[in-house]
Design an enzyme around this catalytic site. Structure first.
Site, PDB file in Angstrom:
ATOM      1  N   LYS A   1       0.820  -1.214   0.000  1.00  7.92           N
ATOM      2  CA  LYS A   1       0.000   0.000   0.000  1.00  7.92           C
ATOM      3  C   LYS A   1       0.853   1.263   0.000  1.00  7.92           C
ATOM      4  O   LYS A   1       0.483   2.272  -0.618  1.00  7.92           O
ATOM      5  CB  LYS A   1      -0.931  -0.005   1.215  1.00  7.92           C
ATOM      6  CG  LYS A   1      -2.135  -0.923   1.094  1.00  7.92           C
ATOM      7  CD  LYS A   1      -3.073  -0.727   2.274  1.00  7.92           C
ATOM      8  CE  LYS A   1      -4.368  -1.499   2.079  1.00  7.92           C
ATOM      9  NZ  LYS A   1      -4.182  -2.947   2.070  1.00  7.92           N
TER      10      LYS A   1
ATOM     11  N   GLU B   1      -3.528   6.741   7.353  1.00  7.06           N
ATOM     12  CA  GLU B   1      -4.309   7.579   6.456  1.00  7.06           C
ATOM     13  C   GLU B   1      -5.356   8.348   7.237  1.00  7.06           C
ATOM     14  O   GLU B   1      -5.873   7.853   8.251  1.00  7.06           O
ATOM     15  CB  GLU B   1      -5.014   6.738   5.384  1.00  7.06           C
ATOM     16  CG  GLU B   1      -4.095   6.167   4.339  1.00  7.06           C
ATOM     17  CD  GLU B   1      -4.828   5.419   3.250  1.00  7.06           C
ATOM     18  OE1 GLU B   1      -4.227   5.204   2.183  1.00  7.06           O
ATOM     19  OE2 GLU B   1      -5.994   5.040   3.475  1.00  7.06           O
TER      20      GLU B   1
ATOM     21  N   HIS C   1     -14.520  -4.129   7.831  1.00  9.34           N
ATOM     22  CA  HIS C   1     -13.795  -3.912   6.578  1.00  9.34           C
ATOM     23  C   HIS C   1     -13.899  -5.089   5.620  1.00  9.34           C
ATOM     24  O   HIS C   1     -13.173  -5.139   4.626  1.00  9.34           O
ATOM     25  CB  HIS C   1     -12.322  -3.574   6.848  1.00  9.34           C
ATOM     26  CG  HIS C   1     -12.141  -2.461   7.833  1.00  9.34           C
ATOM     27  ND1 HIS C   1     -12.483  -1.154   7.571  1.00  9.34           N
ATOM     28  CD2 HIS C   1     -11.678  -2.462   9.112  1.00  9.34           C
ATOM     29  CE1 HIS C   1     -12.228  -0.407   8.629  1.00  9.34           C
ATOM     30  NE2 HIS C   1     -11.745  -1.158   9.569  1.00  9.34           N
TER      31      HIS C   1
ATOM     32  N   ARG D   1      -6.165  -8.774  -9.296  1.00  3.54           N
ATOM     33  CA  ARG D   1      -6.769 -10.090  -9.517  1.00  3.54           C
ATOM     34  C   ARG D   1      -8.247  -9.902  -9.842  1.00  3.54           C
ATOM     35  O   ARG D   1      -8.761  -8.791  -9.824  1.00  3.54           O
ATOM     36  CB  ARG D   1      -6.643 -10.945  -8.248  1.00  3.54           C
ATOM     37  CG  ARG D   1      -7.217 -10.236  -7.014  1.00  3.54           C
ATOM     38  CD  ARG D   1      -7.316 -11.114  -5.805  1.00  3.54           C
ATOM     39  NE  ARG D   1      -7.588 -10.388  -4.586  1.00  3.54           N
ATOM     40  CZ  ARG D   1      -8.767  -9.915  -4.212  1.00  3.54           C
ATOM     41  NH1 ARG D   1      -9.813 -10.063  -5.007  1.00  3.54           N
ATOM     42  NH2 ARG D   1      -8.915  -9.280  -3.071  1.00  3.54           N
TER      43      ARG D   1
END
Length: 681
Positions: A118, A202, A237, A294
């Site tokens: 990330k 973040e 999540h 993917r």
């Protein structure tokens, strides 16, 4: 251009079946790989060839690259499709496949490696001009630097694993007091799940939508997007409901987000199917979240609104073909919604459920698609993700698709392990979802801190459960009898014969009697501490307890449709009325020998699920308080904290770190401090 003759699918379950279906339609042979836990799995029997690759745990089978490559060599496969999960986003695997002279049906290893981290992905997207969430993604991973960065970003913030996704290693942190513990837990989860404890921070976007863009690219410079999917309804999540198109999407916003996603793919020379995920805030601003290199679990909703087969496109691109698709050719027609049907118990904090699938009856309906990977009689294994099937409904508009999906779920019977079906129906019928207003905060706002709780079992439901026990018991008795004329069935010289039952349903015991004066007519008397209730149950159907026949019952003038089956003295029952659809299981305790054992005593701490012990915080002789953390158990790469329900002294510890436990295994025993001891203290 290389024509693919035989594909080995390096995966299991529904996605392996899904890939095989397209391959078969294209005339391509398929090879399944399987572990010892999957010998009878549907993907094994559907394939043209099948190779065992190891024991049940993924680290001994589906994650062992050498075993998979050896299976490809044994079967002369010329291509490998990784599916999703497992090795699908493992750059080393993609590279090993290519070095072995095989075609990897996916992007190149370089793209997987770049977007799999990330921090690196975000830096690259910033360079490419793709909008990103403000945050910290640098190499310095010290607590001091992360704390300093958190102060700069301003709370609330998200702590995320740099090397992975799916909610693992992710924490929402509201203030500095929560940060240190969040860093410790996120690092541990990330290291166990992805082999790297690197984190990024973040700024938390409040009440966003999770909107992702499906992209496709070939090796000839052609890159297109296939519209968006709204995946905002999530629990911890993890996506629960996905749909296309996004309810608040405009043509302008779709063009902007699509262009950003195409640029992201083009910037890294991407090839194949990929998904660029964004957070969309209430003002219409969007921010890059991550790129999944993917095929996504939720790809069917895109297929249903575009009319495209994404697996077919993957295969064609892998063969070196040019995408026969221009951006102006892509249109989204109608609406599709998908839910993920899991073997998990919503009433027990959504713990994964294991055990035998006693009956599996997916409904057949127009414009409803089931992508499943299980069969009746199969055991749900503790080793893998507990998703049983994906259910997708299509309609000319969103409300038609939503209603169709609700009805499909209500008419589907999966009996055996606990499932999240009723939870899914509840979500789909909430006003916020109906209006298309759900954000990533939806489940937290709807169910609050206490989480999802099923509706209490009604007396009518208990009565019907009792009647099914009675029908089953009467049938067994008649089978043992030499000959009983129909006129003598239910006959008693002293009036209506009353059969007593003590039914354990969930954690409650219901005492009742069932009597039948004539075929198809029953009286159920339920006894409560405060009194009793008589309920009349009637049916005109052939009375038999089987999942193959849907029986219709009139219970106090309310109609129920019922499918049921007995297995090991347990009645598994799927029932549906005009306003409810539930799965129930019950056992008649009058038929069960009581050895006096009580496995649920407060001082006996048992494993709530199959998993691996990560850490143990107590030892024999320790004094613990009620609510104190005792251990952490990991299942499906998610960590579950175990807390003491009592105050007392630890007298036995039967677990150690890295030990595998099964559900209900005794882990810790605490001698509970009684009220007198507390007063003396």
């Amino acid at each position: 251009m290389s024509s693919i003759r035989k594909i080995l699918i390096a995966n299991r379950g529904e996605i392996a079946v899904r890939i095989m279906q397209t391959a078969r339609r294209l005339g391509i042979s398929t090879v399944a790989v399987y572990s010892d836990a999957d010998v009878q799995a549907p993907h094994v029997t559907l394939a043209d060839e099948a190779i065992r690759i190891g024991a049940g745990p993924v680290g001994e089978s589906y994650l062992v690259i050498d075993n998979i490559l050896d299976a490809a060599r044994q079967t002369n496969a010329d291509a490998i499709h990784p599916g999703y999960g497992f090795l699908s986003e493992n750059a080393d695997f993609a590279e090993a496949v290519q070095k072995a002279g095989l075609i990897f049906i996916g992007p190149d290893a370089e793209a997987i490696s770049l977007m799999g981290n990330k921090a690196a992905a975000k830096r690259r997207m910033i360079e490419a001009g793709v909008p990103c969430v403000p945050g910290y993604e640098d190499a310095d991973q010290s607590d001091e630097r992360l704390i300093e960065a958190a102060n700069d970003i301003k709370f609330p913030i998200m702590v995320k694993a740099a090397a992975g996704g799916g909610g693992r290693g992710m924490r929402l942190v509201q203030d500095m007091d929560e940060l240190k513990n969040a860093l410790v837990t996120a690092r541990s989860e990330a290291a166990n799940a992805f082999g790297s404890d690197e984190l990024i921070l973040e700024k938390a976007i409040i009440y966003p939508r999770h909107v992702e863009i499906q992209v496709f690219a070939d090796r000839h410079g052609q890159v297109v997007h296939l519209g968006e999917r709204d995946c905002s309804v999530q629990r911890r999540h993890q996506k629960v409901i996905e749909e296309s198109p996004c309810p608040v999407m405009t043509a302008e916003l779709r063009a902007d987000m699509g262009a950003a996603a195409v640029e992201a793919a083009r910037n890294i020379n991407y090839v194949g199917a990929g998904t660029v995920e964004f957070l969309l805030d209430q003002s219409g601003a969007y921010y890059f979240l991550e790129m999944n290199t993917r095929l996504q679990v939720e790809h069917p909703v895109t297929e249903m609104v575009t009319g495209l087969d994404l697996v077919e496109l993957q295969i064609k691109v892998a063969q070196g073909e040019t995408l026969d698709l221009k951006q102006e050719d892509v249109s989204l027609d109608g609406h599709a919604i998908e839910v993920r049907l899991y073997a998990e118990d919503p009433n027990n904090d959504f713990m994964p459920a294991t055990g035998k699938i006693v009956a599996w009856r997916p409904v057949t309906m127009d414009n409803v698609r089931f992508d499943g990977g299980v069969v009746e009689g199969q055991d749900i294994s503790p080793f893998y993700d507990p998703m049983v099937a994906k259910v997708i409904a299509y309609g000319d508009d969103r409300e038609t698709a939503r209603k169709r999906l609700v009805e499909a779920l209500r008419q589907t019977a999966l009996l055996g392990p606990a499932t999240n079906r009723d939870f899914l129906v509840t979500c789909l019928e909430k006003e916020t979802f109906i209006k298309g207003e759900a954000t990533t905060a939806f489940i937290g706002e709807i169910f609050g801190e206490t989480g999802y709780t099923a509706e209490p079992v009604s007396n009518e439901t208990v009565a019907l459960q009792g009647v099914l026990h009675f029908i089953h018991d009467r049938g067994q008795a008649l089978d043992r009898a030499i000959s009983v004329p129909d006129a003598l069935k239910n006959f008693s010289t002293t009036g209506d014969l009353q059969t007593p039952y003590s039914l354990l349903i969930g954690e409650e015991i219901f005492d009742l009697t069932v009597s039948s004066a004539q075929a198809g007519s029953y009286q159920v008397d339920i006894t409560f501490e405060e009194g009793a209730e008589t309920i009349l149950v009637e049916t005109h159907d052939d009375e038999q307890v089987t999942p193959d026949v849907s029986l219709s019952f009139n219970v106090n003038n309310k109609i129920f449709k019922s499918r049921a089956v007995f297995d090991a003295n347990v009645l598994f029952h799927a029932m549906q009325s005009a306003d409810t659809a539930i799965f129930l299981s019950s056992i008649n305790q009058l038929h069960v020998t009581d050895d006096g054992a009580d496995g649920s005593a407060g001082g006996l701490v048992t494993a709530p699920l199959h998993g691996r012990v990560i850490e143990v915080f107590v030892k024999v002789g320790d004094k613990v308080e009620e609510g104190q953390k005792l251990a952490v158990v990991e299942a499906m790469k998610m960590q579950h904290e175990i807390f003491s329900e009592v105050e007392g002294d630890v007298i036995d510890v039967r677990i150690v770190s890295d030990q595998q436990v099964s559900v209900n295994d005794l882990m810790i025993e605490i001698a509970e401090e009684d009220a007198g001891d507390k007063e003396d203290a």
